[in-house]
Design a protein around this motif. Structure first.
Motif, mmCIF file in Angstrom:
data_model
loop_
_atom_site.group_PDB
_atom_site.id
_atom_site.type_symbol
_atom_site.label_atom_id
_atom_site.label_comp_id
_atom_site.label_asym_id
_atom_site.label_seq_id
_atom_site.Cartn_x
_atom_site.Cartn_y
_atom_site.Cartn_z
ATOM 1 N N LEU A 153 -8.013 -2.908 52.853
ATOM 2 C CA LEU A 153 -9.335 -3.190 52.335
ATOM 3 C C LEU A 153 -10.375 -2.016 52.374
ATOM 4 O O LEU A 153 -11.118 -1.683 51.346
ATOM 5 C CB LEU A 153 -9.973 -4.328 53.424
ATOM 6 C CG LEU A 153 -11.287 -5.032 52.740
ATOM 7 C CD1 LEU A 153 -11.530 -6.302 53.353
ATOM 8 C CD2 LEU A 153 -12.475 -4.067 53.434
ATOM 9 N N GLN A 154 -10.291 -1.111 53.458
ATOM 10 C CA GLN A 154 -11.123 0.086 53.646
ATOM 11 C C GLN A 154 -10.662 1.134 52.119
ATOM 12 O O GLN A 154 -11.639 1.540 51.704
ATOM 13 C CB GLN A 154 -10.802 0.756 54.823
ATOM 14 C CG GLN A 154 -11.531 0.077 55.928
ATOM 15 C CD GLN A 154 -11.117 0.717 57.225
ATOM 16 O OE1 GLN A 154 -9.906 1.213 57.679
ATOM 17 N NE2 GLN A 154 -12.239 1.103 58.015
ATOM 18 N N GLN A 155 -9.500 1.037 52.016
ATOM 19 C CA GLN A 155 -8.905 1.835 50.909
ATOM 20 C C GLN A 155 -9.302 1.218 49.637
ATOM 21 O O GLN A 155 -9.877 2.041 48.828
ATOM 22 C CB GLN A 155 -7.253 2.017 50.966
ATOM 23 C CG GLN A 155 -6.716 2.749 52.083
ATOM 24 C CD GLN A 155 -5.152 2.653 52.018
ATOM 25 O OE1 GLN A 155 -4.623 2.298 51.076
ATOM 26 N NE2 GLN A 155 -4.539 3.293 53.000
ATOM 27 N N ALA A 156 -9.310 0.081 49.348
ATOM 28 C CA ALA A 156 -9.790 -0.444 48.243
ATOM 29 C C ALA A 156 -11.376 -0.404 48.126
ATOM 30 O O ALA A 156 -11.950 -0.083 46.870
ATOM 31 C CB ALA A 156 -9.554 -2.047 48.253
ATOM 32 N N GLU A 169 -13.434 1.721 45.049
ATOM 33 C CA GLU A 169 -14.250 0.801 44.387
ATOM 34 C C GLU A 169 -13.586 -0.416 43.624
ATOM 35 O O GLU A 169 -14.186 -0.641 42.405
ATOM 36 C CB GLU A 169 -15.290 1.585 43.478
ATOM 37 C CG GLU A 169 -16.104 2.551 44.280
ATOM 38 C CD GLU A 169 -17.305 3.200 43.444
ATOM 39 O OE1 GLU A 169 -17.194 3.057 41.924
ATOM 40 O OE2 GLU A 169 -18.123 3.928 44.000
ATOM 41 N N ASP A 170 -12.496 -0.689 44.324
ATOM 42 C CA ASP A 170 -11.815 -2.051 43.532
ATOM 43 C C ASP A 170 -12.329 -3.441 44.125
ATOM 44 O O ASP A 170 -11.762 -3.874 45.091
ATOM 45 C CB ASP A 170 -10.317 -1.702 44.035
ATOM 46 C CG ASP A 170 -9.355 -2.726 43.159
ATOM 47 O OD1 ASP A 170 -9.674 -3.777 42.621
ATOM 48 O OD2 ASP A 170 -8.124 -2.413 42.860
ATOM 49 N N THR A 171 -13.543 -3.803 43.467
ATOM 50 C CA THR A 171 -13.926 -4.917 43.997
ATOM 51 C C THR A 171 -12.989 -6.354 44.169
ATOM 52 O O THR A 171 -13.005 -7.058 45.104
ATOM 53 C CB THR A 171 -15.182 -5.227 43.033
ATOM 54 O OG1 THR A 171 -16.076 -4.145 43.103
ATOM 55 C CG2 THR A 171 -16.108 -6.353 43.643
ATOM 56 N N THR A 200 -9.780 -9.971 47.388
ATOM 57 C CA THR A 200 -8.572 -10.596 47.698
ATOM 58 C C THR A 200 -8.283 -10.515 49.112
ATOM 59 O O THR A 200 -7.752 -11.417 49.586
ATOM 60 C CB THR A 200 -7.627 -9.987 46.571
ATOM 61 O OG1 THR A 200 -7.695 -10.356 45.454
ATOM 62 C CG2 THR A 200 -6.114 -10.787 46.876
ATOM 63 N N ILE A 201 -8.308 -9.240 49.507
ATOM 64 C CA ILE A 201 -7.908 -8.886 50.898
ATOM 65 C C ILE A 201 -8.777 -9.533 51.947
ATOM 66 O O ILE A 201 -8.135 -10.101 53.053
ATOM 67 C CB ILE A 201 -7.877 -7.360 51.115
ATOM 68 C CG1 ILE A 201 -6.882 -6.940 50.317
ATOM 69 C CG2 ILE A 201 -7.596 -7.009 52.650
ATOM 70 C CD1 ILE A 201 -6.893 -5.275 50.467
ATOM 71 N N ALA A 202 -9.924 -9.604 51.558
ATOM 72 C CA ALA A 202 -10.890 -10.340 52.430
ATOM 73 C C ALA A 202 -10.484 -11.932 52.518
ATOM 74 O O ALA A 202 -10.574 -12.555 53.600
ATOM 75 C CB ALA A 202 -12.477 -10.333 51.996
ATOM 76 N N GLY A 203 -10.037 -12.439 51.446
ATOM 77 C CA GLY A 203 -9.895 -13.940 51.576
ATOM 78 C C GLY A 203 -8.500 -14.007 52.080
ATOM 79 O O GLY A 203 -8.260 -15.154 53.107
ATOM 80 N N GLY A 208 -13.545 -7.084 58.440
ATOM 81 C CA GLY A 208 -13.524 -7.011 56.954
ATOM 82 C C GLY A 208 -14.087 -8.067 56.210
ATOM 83 O O GLY A 208 -14.653 -7.590 54.986
ATOM 84 N N THR A 209 -14.503 -9.083 56.333
ATOM 85 C CA THR A 209 -15.255 -10.134 55.443
ATOM 86 C C THR A 209 -16.664 -9.611 55.373
ATOM 87 O O THR A 209 -17.288 -9.863 54.381
ATOM 88 C CB THR A 209 -15.147 -11.352 56.046
ATOM 89 O OG1 THR A 209 -13.720 -11.705 56.299
ATOM 90 C CG2 THR A 209 -15.729 -12.576 55.065
ATOM 91 N N LEU A 210 -17.113 -8.974 56.396
ATOM 92 C CA LEU A 210 -18.338 -8.481 56.499
ATOM 93 C C LEU A 210 -19.032 -7.326 55.447
ATOM 94 O O LEU A 210 -19.603 -7.143 54.723
ATOM 95 C CB LEU A 210 -19.046 -8.075 58.024
ATOM 96 C CG LEU A 210 -20.553 -7.821 57.841
ATOM 97 C CD1 LEU A 210 -21.311 -8.909 57.662
ATOM 98 C CD2 LEU A 210 -20.724 -7.371 59.466
ATOM 99 N N MET A 211 -17.736 -6.355 55.608
ATOM 100 C CA MET A 211 -17.840 -5.118 54.794
ATOM 101 C C MET A 211 -17.435 -5.649 53.260
ATOM 102 O O MET A 211 -18.073 -5.406 52.375
ATOM 103 C CB MET A 211 -16.451 -4.190 54.903
ATOM 104 C CG MET A 211 -16.674 -3.684 56.414
ATOM 105 S SD MET A 211 -15.315 -3.032 56.997
ATOM 106 C CE MET A 211 -14.819 -1.962 55.774
ATOM 107 N N ALA A 212 -16.633 -6.785 52.907
ATOM 108 C CA ALA A 212 -16.515 -7.226 51.590
ATOM 109 C C ALA A 212 -17.624 -7.981 51.038
ATOM 110 O O ALA A 212 -17.565 -7.808 49.774
ATOM 111 C CB ALA A 212 -15.068 -8.305 51.637
#
Length: 221
Positions: free
Chosen positions: A61-64, A68-70, A75-78, A93-97
């Motif tokens: 998720l951090q790499q995405a 800037e791959d929204t 998807t990863i957060a889900g 992760g969800t907070l970052m997303a």
């Protein structure tokens, strides 16, 4: 010797009788303890596996986010919330997303993600989620909903931010007196938090902004 043999036989007979009465219970108890130990070890292994997989997803998720791959971030957060919701990586992760979703213009997804963290996160993560969710609602002019989020009592570190945002919501509602009280509460919390060892409170940028908001309402502190 015969007397000793008789006493010994009597003890053996008593032991047999006691075992017949209690043996099954002891056997089941020992078996249950053994099963519990194995289950506990299995649970620890499972938790370790969950944490390892969640950690790998969090890294992805951090790499995405860097790329800037929204869509990938969403998807990863889900996946984190659905499969690894019990780990610490899911709310982080969800907070970052949610930040990515909001900045990309997808306020609906951001709200859902923040609501999940507010419901499942712990301590400061939960406090931040409520605060950011209230901010999104303020932008959407959902003032009453924003105030409900801000009714959550945060830890001391975010007390000033909660009170300030509450003041912003009340200003938007035209409730100047209540807004003034909220800003004063925020200023008090902020200056209390920024006091040095001498007991003197410094004028931080946040404090200066709060004074400006109070001045605009005609209620300088």
């Amino acid at each position: 010797m015969a007397v000793y043999d008789l006493e010994e036989q009597e003890q053996i007979d008593n032991l047999k009788a006691w075992w017949q009465q209690h043996g099954n219970l002891i056997t089941w108890t020992v078996s249950a303890l053994a099963v519990a130990v194995v289950a506990w070890q299995g649970w620890n292994w499972y938790q370790g596996q969950q944490a390892a997989q969640a950690s790998a997803l969090f890294g992805a998720l951090q790499q995405a986010m860097v790329k800037e791959d929204t869509q990938r971030v969403r998807t990863i957060a889900g996946e984190l919330t659905e499969k690894f919701g019990s780990t610490a990586y899911a709310p982080m992760g969800t907070l970052m997303a949610a930040k990515v979703s909001f900045e990309s213009g997808d306020a609906k997804t951001a709200r859902a993600q923040l609501a999940w963290v507010a419901a499942h996160g712990k301590d400061e993560l939960r406090d931040v989620a409520h605060l950011r969710l209230a901010g999104v609602m303020l932008d959407e002019q959902a003032y009453d909903e924003a105030l409900k989020e801000l009714a959550h009592k945060p830890g001391p570190a975010l007390a000033a931010a909660y009170a300030e945002l509450k003041g912003d919501v009340l200003v938007a509602q035209g409730k100047q007196d209540e807004a003034r009280a909220a800003y004063k509460e925020a200023l008090e919390a902020q200056e209390k938090d920024s006091k040095d060892g001498t007991g003197e409170a410094g004028r931080s940028p946040v404090s200066q902004l709060l004074h400006q908001k109070l001045d605009a309402l005609g209620g300088a502190a």
